[in-house]
Design a protein around this motif. Structure first.
Motif, PDB file in Angstrom:
ATOM      1  N   GLU A  61       0.816  -1.265   0.118  1.00  0.00           N
ATOM      2  CA  GLU A  61       0.035  -0.004  -0.029  1.00  0.00           C
ATOM      3  C   GLU A  61       0.965   1.238   0.053  1.00  0.00           C
ATOM      4  O   GLU A  61       0.523   2.176  -0.746  1.00  0.00           O
ATOM      5  CB  GLU A  61      -1.183  -0.089   1.288  1.00  0.00           C
ATOM      6  CG  GLU A  61      -1.935  -0.963   1.162  1.00  0.00           C
ATOM      7  CD  GLU A  61      -2.652  -1.279   2.489  1.00  0.00           C
ATOM      8  OE1 GLU A  61      -2.397  -0.469   3.579  1.00  0.00           O
ATOM      9  OE2 GLU A  61      -3.571  -2.280   2.501  1.00  0.00           O
ATOM     10  N   VAL A  62       1.788   1.197   0.613  1.00  0.00           N
ATOM     11  CA  VAL A  62       2.586   2.503   0.955  1.00  0.00           C
ATOM     12  C   VAL A  62       3.509   2.580  -0.243  1.00  0.00           C
ATOM     13  O   VAL A  62       3.602   3.894  -0.907  1.00  0.00           O
ATOM     14  CB  VAL A  62       3.503   2.271   2.161  1.00  0.00           C
ATOM     15  CG1 VAL A  62       4.749   3.247   2.194  1.00  0.00           C
ATOM     16  CG2 VAL A  62       2.924   2.472   3.424  1.00  0.00           C
ATOM     17  N   GLN A  64       3.038   1.626  -3.246  1.00  0.00           N
ATOM     18  CA  GLN A  64       2.052   1.975  -4.627  1.00  0.00           C
ATOM     19  C   GLN A  64       1.751   3.495  -4.520  1.00  0.00           C
ATOM     20  O   GLN A  64       1.885   4.140  -5.334  1.00  0.00           O
ATOM     21  CB  GLN A  64       1.018   1.305  -4.482  1.00  0.00           C
ATOM     22  CG  GLN A  64       1.000  -0.436  -5.125  1.00  0.00           C
ATOM     23  CD  GLN A  64      -0.130  -1.195  -4.809  1.00  0.00           C
ATOM     24  OE1 GLN A  64      -1.225  -0.856  -4.472  1.00  0.00           O
ATOM     25  NE2 GLN A  64      -0.080  -2.442  -5.679  1.00  0.00           N
ATOM     26  N   LYS A  65       1.476   3.791  -3.159  1.00  0.00           N
ATOM     27  CA  LYS A  65       1.130   5.338  -3.125  1.00  0.00           C
ATOM     28  C   LYS A  65       2.313   6.208  -3.525  1.00  0.00           C
ATOM     29  O   LYS A  65       2.207   7.185  -4.092  1.00  0.00           O
ATOM     30  CB  LYS A  65       0.613   5.563  -1.657  1.00  0.00           C
ATOM     31  CG  LYS A  65       0.372   7.160  -1.369  1.00  0.00           C
ATOM     32  CD  LYS A  65      -0.376   7.024   0.066  1.00  0.00           C
ATOM     33  CE  LYS A  65      -0.624   8.716   0.430  1.00  0.00           C
ATOM     34  NZ  LYS A  65      -0.993   8.781   1.763  1.00  0.00           N
ATOM     35  N   GLU A  66       3.475   5.728  -2.878  1.00  0.00           N
ATOM     36  CA  GLU A  66       4.660   6.636  -3.032  1.00  0.00           C
ATOM     37  C   GLU A  66       5.101   6.555  -4.496  1.00  0.00           C
ATOM     38  O   GLU A  66       5.814   7.588  -4.885  1.00  0.00           O
ATOM     39  CB  GLU A  66       5.918   6.161  -2.161  1.00  0.00           C
ATOM     40  CG  GLU A  66       5.554   6.266  -0.571  1.00  0.00           C
ATOM     41  CD  GLU A  66       5.473   7.922  -0.340  1.00  0.00           C
ATOM     42  OE1 GLU A  66       6.126   8.653  -0.987  1.00  0.00           O
ATOM     43  OE2 GLU A  66       4.397   8.153   0.558  1.00  0.00           O
ATOM     44  N   LYS A  68       3.664   6.620  -7.340  1.00  0.00           N
ATOM     45  CA  LYS A  68       2.600   7.343  -7.811  1.00  0.00           C
ATOM     46  C   LYS A  68       3.027   8.938  -7.845  1.00  0.00           C
ATOM     47  O   LYS A  68       2.806   9.609  -8.828  1.00  0.00           O
ATOM     48  CB  LYS A  68       1.257   7.607  -7.413  1.00  0.00           C
ATOM     49  CG  LYS A  68       0.476   6.136  -7.857  1.00  0.00           C
ATOM     50  CD  LYS A  68      -1.109   6.094  -7.431  1.00  0.00           C
ATOM     51  CE  LYS A  68      -1.761   4.950  -7.749  1.00  0.00           C
ATOM     52  NZ  LYS A  68      -3.126   4.733  -7.184  1.00  0.00           N
ATOM     53  N   LYS A  69       3.673   9.118  -6.699  1.00  0.00           N
ATOM     54  CA  LYS A  69       4.233  10.445  -6.404  1.00  0.00           C
ATOM     55  C   LYS A  69       5.609  10.631  -7.042  1.00  0.00           C
ATOM     56  O   LYS A  69       5.990  11.770  -7.664  1.00  0.00           O
ATOM     57  CB  LYS A  69       4.290  10.758  -5.087  1.00  0.00           C
ATOM     58  CG  LYS A  69       3.352  10.747  -4.097  1.00  0.00           C
ATOM     59  CD  LYS A  69       3.520  10.953  -2.861  1.00  0.00           C
ATOM     60  CE  LYS A  69       2.547  10.842  -1.854  1.00  0.00           C
ATOM     61  NZ  LYS A  69       3.015  10.936  -0.247  1.00  0.00           N
TER      62      LYS A  69
END
Length: 331
Positions: A61-62, A64-66, A68-69
């Protein structure tokens, strides 16, 4: 209630268990603003059963989120990690024991940071990256081979040198105690040498893992639990039965055997005939069609399944089971 699954079994110093926990909680939080749930360690004579709560899901989760940034996240992390590994491996190869606690603590922080980098080297397992990233991931993992074992060994030997009066008991000093400069009594370390539970920075003795989980409101389950929906084995004897699981020869606390319980074991010998007489069914990880336990179950007309391979790893004492001996299935 958080569910913890046994994920590893390792033999390390208590300091390394502390680093293990902190790199996943504080280390990840420092980098990404979110860490994972504390790791649970059940340690018998230095060997720990390590339990995780959603660690790999949180990593995914972490990351995948990072990602994208910043789609250069992986390459940047690997550049940083390469330098960290080179630094820590150089220290290990020098094979010089730490002469004081502050220097040892500095090393533990380097160990913590490098371990986070090792976690990040697995990023292609969580995110779809290109072939070049997968090759880089494999290369960085190969470069890190042995640093974890080497670091723990250096910590172990340094503790024995720093606290010669404790000898091998020094491996049961915690990271928190070294930082505070307050060492426990030898009698406490001797208790830890026998058994302790380590969770949220606490070293808990004179109790069982099950009692700690009850107090902390944690639930334990095997990493194989998703497989338990339908357990299959070979037919030892036909018939059906319902009952609660009783784990034969279990090393953990469980309710006393009750009439009608289902016996679950690796195999069964003559010493357990009295239990089988009162049980409603028998499930074996091993066994054979002509084995002692299977023949005994037939003579007592008890439903029996053998050769399930993983039942003792999956089931917990008290779990409710339906045994279909005719088809070799337990649900």
């Amino acid at each position: 209630m958080k569910t913890y699954r046994k994920t590893y079994a390792v033999h390390n110093t208590l300091v390394t268990y502390g680093i293990w926990n902190e790199h996943q909680t504080l280390g990840w939080k420092k980098l990404f603003g979110k860490g994972v749930a504390p790791t649970l360690f059940d340690v018998h004579e230095g060997v720990a059963d390590v339990y995780y709560h959603r660690v790999f899901d949180t990593f995914r989760e972490v990351l995948q989120k990072e990602y994208k940034k910043d789609n250069h996240l992986f390459s940047k992390a690997m550049d940083r990690y390469q330098l960290q590994v080179e630094t820590i491996q150089t220290i290990i190869k020098q094979d010089q024991l730490f002469q004081n606690v502050p220097d040892l603590l500095t090393f533990t922080q380097q160990f913590t940071d490098t371990w986070v980098g090792l976690d990040l080297s697995y990023m292609p397992d969580y995110i779809a990256l290109d072939a070049a990233a997968e090759r880089l991931s494999a290369l960085r993992r190969e470069e890190a081979f042995g640093f974890y074992i080497g670091a723990d060994n250096l910590i172990r030997r340094s503790l024995e040198a720093l606290f010669p009066e404790l000898g091998s008991l020094s491996q049961y000093l915690s990271l928190e105690e070294l930082r505070a400069g307050k060492l426990p009594k030898t009698s406490i370390l001797e208790e830890r040498a026998h058994h302790f539970v380590y969770f949220e920075g606490q070293v808990i003795t004179k109790t069982s893992l099950e009692r700690v989980c009850t107090e902390k409101k944690l639930r334990l389950e095997s990493i194989y639990t998703p497989l338990r929906k339908e357990l299959r084995g070979l037919v030892g004897n036909t018939g059906t039965a319902k009952g609660n699981v009783y784990l034969v020869d279990s090393k953990t606390e469980q309710p006393s055997f009750k009439h009608g319980d289902i016996l679950v074991a690796g195999d069964l010998g003559p010493d357990h005939l009295s239990l089988l007489e009162q049980a409603s069914a028998l499930i074996l990880d091993k066994g054979s069609a002509n084995g002692f336990a299977t023949i005994a179950a037939r003579s007592m007309k008890k439903p029996c399944i053998f050769g399930t391979k993983i039942t003792t790893m999956i089931m917990q004492a008290g779990d409710r089971l339906i045994v279909d001996g005719t088809n070799g299935i337990a649900t």
